[in-house]
Every structure is written in C-alpha cells, then in structure tokens.
Design a protein around this motif. Structure first.
Motif, PDB file in Angstrom:
ATOM      1  N   GLY A 135     -10.757   9.822  -7.924  1.00  0.00           N
ATOM      2  CA  GLY A 135     -11.388   9.884  -6.614  1.00  0.00           C
ATOM      3  C   GLY A 135     -11.335   8.627  -5.781  1.00  0.00           C
ATOM      4  N   ARG A 136     -10.866   7.530  -6.356  1.00  0.00           N
ATOM      5  CA  ARG A 136     -10.799   6.265  -5.614  1.00  0.00           C
ATOM      6  C   ARG A 136      -9.354   5.905  -5.321  1.00  0.00           C
ATOM      7  N   SER A 137      -9.110   5.384  -4.127  1.00  0.00           N
ATOM      8  CA  SER A 137      -7.743   4.990  -3.794  1.00  0.00           C
ATOM      9  C   SER A 137      -7.403   3.685  -4.506  1.00  0.00           C
ATOM     10  N   VAL A 138      -6.238   3.683  -5.167  1.00  0.00           N
ATOM     11  CA  VAL A 138      -5.773   2.516  -5.918  1.00  0.00           C
ATOM     12  C   VAL A 138      -4.280   2.331  -5.689  1.00  0.00           C
ATOM     13  N   LYS A 139      -3.827   1.120  -5.877  1.00  0.00           N
ATOM     14  CA  LYS A 139      -2.402   0.820  -5.771  1.00  0.00           C
ATOM     15  C   LYS A 139      -1.780   1.021  -7.145  1.00  0.00           C
ATOM     16  N   SER A 140      -0.969   2.053  -7.251  1.00  0.00           N
ATOM     17  CA  SER A 140      -0.428   2.446  -8.554  1.00  0.00           C
ATOM     18  C   SER A 140       0.604   1.474  -9.099  1.00  0.00           C
ATOM     19  N   CYS A 141       1.082   0.525  -8.287  1.00  0.00           N
ATOM     20  CA  CYS A 141       2.005  -0.484  -8.801  1.00  0.00           C
ATOM     21  C   CYS A 141       1.267  -1.591  -9.542  1.00  0.00           C
TER      22      CYS A 141
ATOM     23  N   LEU B  24       0.467  -1.625   4.876  1.00  0.00           N
ATOM     24  CA  LEU B  24       1.310  -2.221   5.905  1.00  0.00           C
ATOM     25  C   LEU B  24       2.275  -1.197   6.472  1.00  0.00           C
ATOM     26  N   CYS B  25       2.447  -1.264   7.787  1.00  0.00           N
ATOM     27  CA  CYS B  25       3.394  -0.402   8.484  1.00  0.00           C
ATOM     28  C   CYS B  25       4.174  -1.274   9.457  1.00  0.00           C
ATOM     29  N   ARG B  26       5.466  -1.127   9.452  1.00  0.00           N
ATOM     30  CA  ARG B  26       6.293  -1.916  10.362  1.00  0.00           C
ATOM     31  C   ARG B  26       6.604  -1.165  11.654  1.00  0.00           C
ATOM     32  N   CYS B  27       6.231   0.107  11.725  1.00  0.00           N
ATOM     33  CA  CYS B  27       6.611   0.919  12.881  1.00  0.00           C
ATOM     34  C   CYS B  27       5.529   1.058  13.938  1.00  0.00           C
ATOM     35  N   THR B  28       4.272   1.147  13.535  1.00  0.00           N
ATOM     36  CA  THR B  28       3.215   1.434  14.514  1.00  0.00           C
ATOM     37  C   THR B  28       2.312   0.228  14.708  1.00  0.00           C
ATOM     38  N   GLY B  29       1.517   0.275  15.720  1.00  0.00           N
ATOM     39  CA  GLY B  29       0.492  -0.733  15.934  1.00  0.00           C
ATOM     40  C   GLY B  29      -0.836  -0.254  15.388  1.00  0.00           C
ATOM     41  N   TYR B  30      -0.829   0.813  14.622  1.00  0.00           N
ATOM     42  CA  TYR B  30      -2.008   1.402  13.984  1.00  0.00           C
ATOM     43  C   TYR B  30      -2.928   2.136  14.963  1.00  0.00           C
TER      44      TYR B  30
ATOM     45  N   MET C 287      -3.430   8.622   1.429  1.00  0.00           N
ATOM     46  CA  MET C 287      -4.233   8.544   0.208  1.00  0.00           C
ATOM     47  C   MET C 287      -5.394   7.564   0.374  1.00  0.00           C
ATOM     48  N   ALA C 288      -5.147   6.416   0.984  1.00  0.00           N
ATOM     49  CA  ALA C 288      -6.215   5.434   1.187  1.00  0.00           C
ATOM     50  C   ALA C 288      -7.228   5.932   2.210  1.00  0.00           C
TER      51      ALA C 288
ATOM     52  N   GLY D 264       0.768  -1.239   0.000  1.00  0.00           N
ATOM     53  CA  GLY D 264       0.000   0.000   0.000  1.00  0.00           C
ATOM     54  C   GLY D 264       0.797   1.286   0.000  1.00  0.00           C
ATOM     55  N   THR D 265       2.116   1.214  -0.100  1.00  0.00           N
ATOM     56  CA  THR D 265       2.897   2.456  -0.087  1.00  0.00           C
ATOM     57  C   THR D 265       2.720   3.265  -1.369  1.00  0.00           C
ATOM     58  N   CYS D 266       2.186   2.649  -2.403  1.00  0.00           N
ATOM     59  CA  CYS D 266       2.041   3.315  -3.703  1.00  0.00           C
ATOM     60  C   CYS D 266       0.629   3.843  -3.955  1.00  0.00           C
ATOM     61  N   VAL D 267      -0.217   3.867  -2.927  1.00  0.00           N
ATOM     62  CA  VAL D 267      -1.611   4.268  -3.127  1.00  0.00           C
ATOM     63  C   VAL D 267      -1.705   5.732  -3.561  1.00  0.00           C
TER      64      VAL D 267
END
Length: 175
Positions: free
Chosen positions: A53-59, A136-142, A108-109, A45-48
């Motif tokens: 107007g809709r969130s998409v994964k640009s990859c 996905l995030c490796r740093c936070t617990g969201y 963006m999402a 999801g880093t490429c969203v």
C-alpha cells in the motif's frame, strides 16, 4: 532462495538471488515492464510501485526484503477490463503525460497521495509538488500533472456516497 510475493493480486513463487532487486524481479522475472528502470539509484522515480500500500522505489529494495508482501505495479492499476483508474484518466484529460516514460512511477506515487487525501479534500498544489519531488520528468513542467491530481480528487469526491442524515435531521424534528 525461494520467495513469494502477491503481485497485482496473483500469488507468485520463485527462486531469487540474494542481491536481486525488486525492479529486476518485476521486469525480468515476471515480465511487468511498466515498471521502468531510469537511474538505478532511487532518484528518478520511474520504478515506483506500491508495496503493501505504500509507494516505494523498487530499484532500492531487495526482492528478499519484499518477500511475503503485496506488490502493485502499474499493470495492476487498471481494471480487469482495461479501463484506466481515476488518476490515470484525469492525467490523460489534463495532458499530464508526454513521452510516458516517467508516467507509471508518477501514477504509482501519486496514487498513494490520492488514496490518502481525496476523501477529505483535494491536496493543494504545494502538497502535490512536494509529493512529486521523488519523480523526475524531462518533458513537462508538472503543471498538467498537478491539475490531473486535482481533477482526480474532485472526481473521487463527487463519486463518494453522500452520508445519511441523522434521523432527527432527516425528519425535520431537530431540537
């Protein structure tokens, strides 16, 4: 092939390879490096970005498939004066970012979620967490991200204009 996109409010025309991914066009072709490349498989999801107007994964999207569309990247979210969006500011206040690598994709999402729900009520914690499953995030617990979305929605509702009362109700002449 010759293509055009509207990116962050600017018309862009360029020649693209048939197999060029939208994330490549944004980063390499247009220099919009806020859109990150993490996994190249649509899982992180880093490429969203927002596509019409809709969130998409640009990859996962070919540039040719996006031709003629309106694309908003993280660079297009801040105001022309450089002020953060309400969501960005709320995430900052709630410490919803750590290293920042995943943050543009999350903004963006989550921006789509905020835009589509905050006018009626703040999304619940489970709704926010469900929306985040593609980021996905490796740093936070969201937890801080969830609080940031809730803060952004509360602020957006507080700034919403008050609906005018009906004439009868406003004048105290109800039935």
């Amino acid at each position: 092939m010759d293509l055009s996109l509207n990116v962050n409010g600017r018309p862009e025309q360029f020649a693209a390879r048939p197999n060029e991914l939208l994330v490549e066009r944004l980063r390499d072709g247009l220099g919009l490096t806020g859109t990150k490349v993490g996994c190249d498989t649509g899982q992180c999801g880093t490429c969203v970005v927002r596509l019409d107007g809709r969130s998409v994964k640009s990859c996962l999207i070919l540039t040719a498939a996006a031709a003629g569309s309106v694309v908003t990247t993280i660079e297009g979210v801040t105001t022309p004066g450089g002020e953060l969006s309400g969501l960005q500011e709320a995430l900052r206040q709630e410490h919803g970012t750590q290293c920042g690598f995943c943050t543009p994709g999350m903004v963006m999402a989550l921006g789509e979620l905020v835009d589509n729900t905050c006018d009626r009520a703040a999304p619940t914690e489970p709704e926010i967490r469900e929306w985040l499953t593609g980021n996905l995030c490796r740093c936070t617990g969201y937890h801080s991200v969830v609080r940031g979305v809730q803060r952004a929605c509360s602020a957006a509702r507080a700034e919403a204009p008050v609906q005018p009362a009906t004439t009868a109700a406003a004048s105290g002449q109800e039935g």
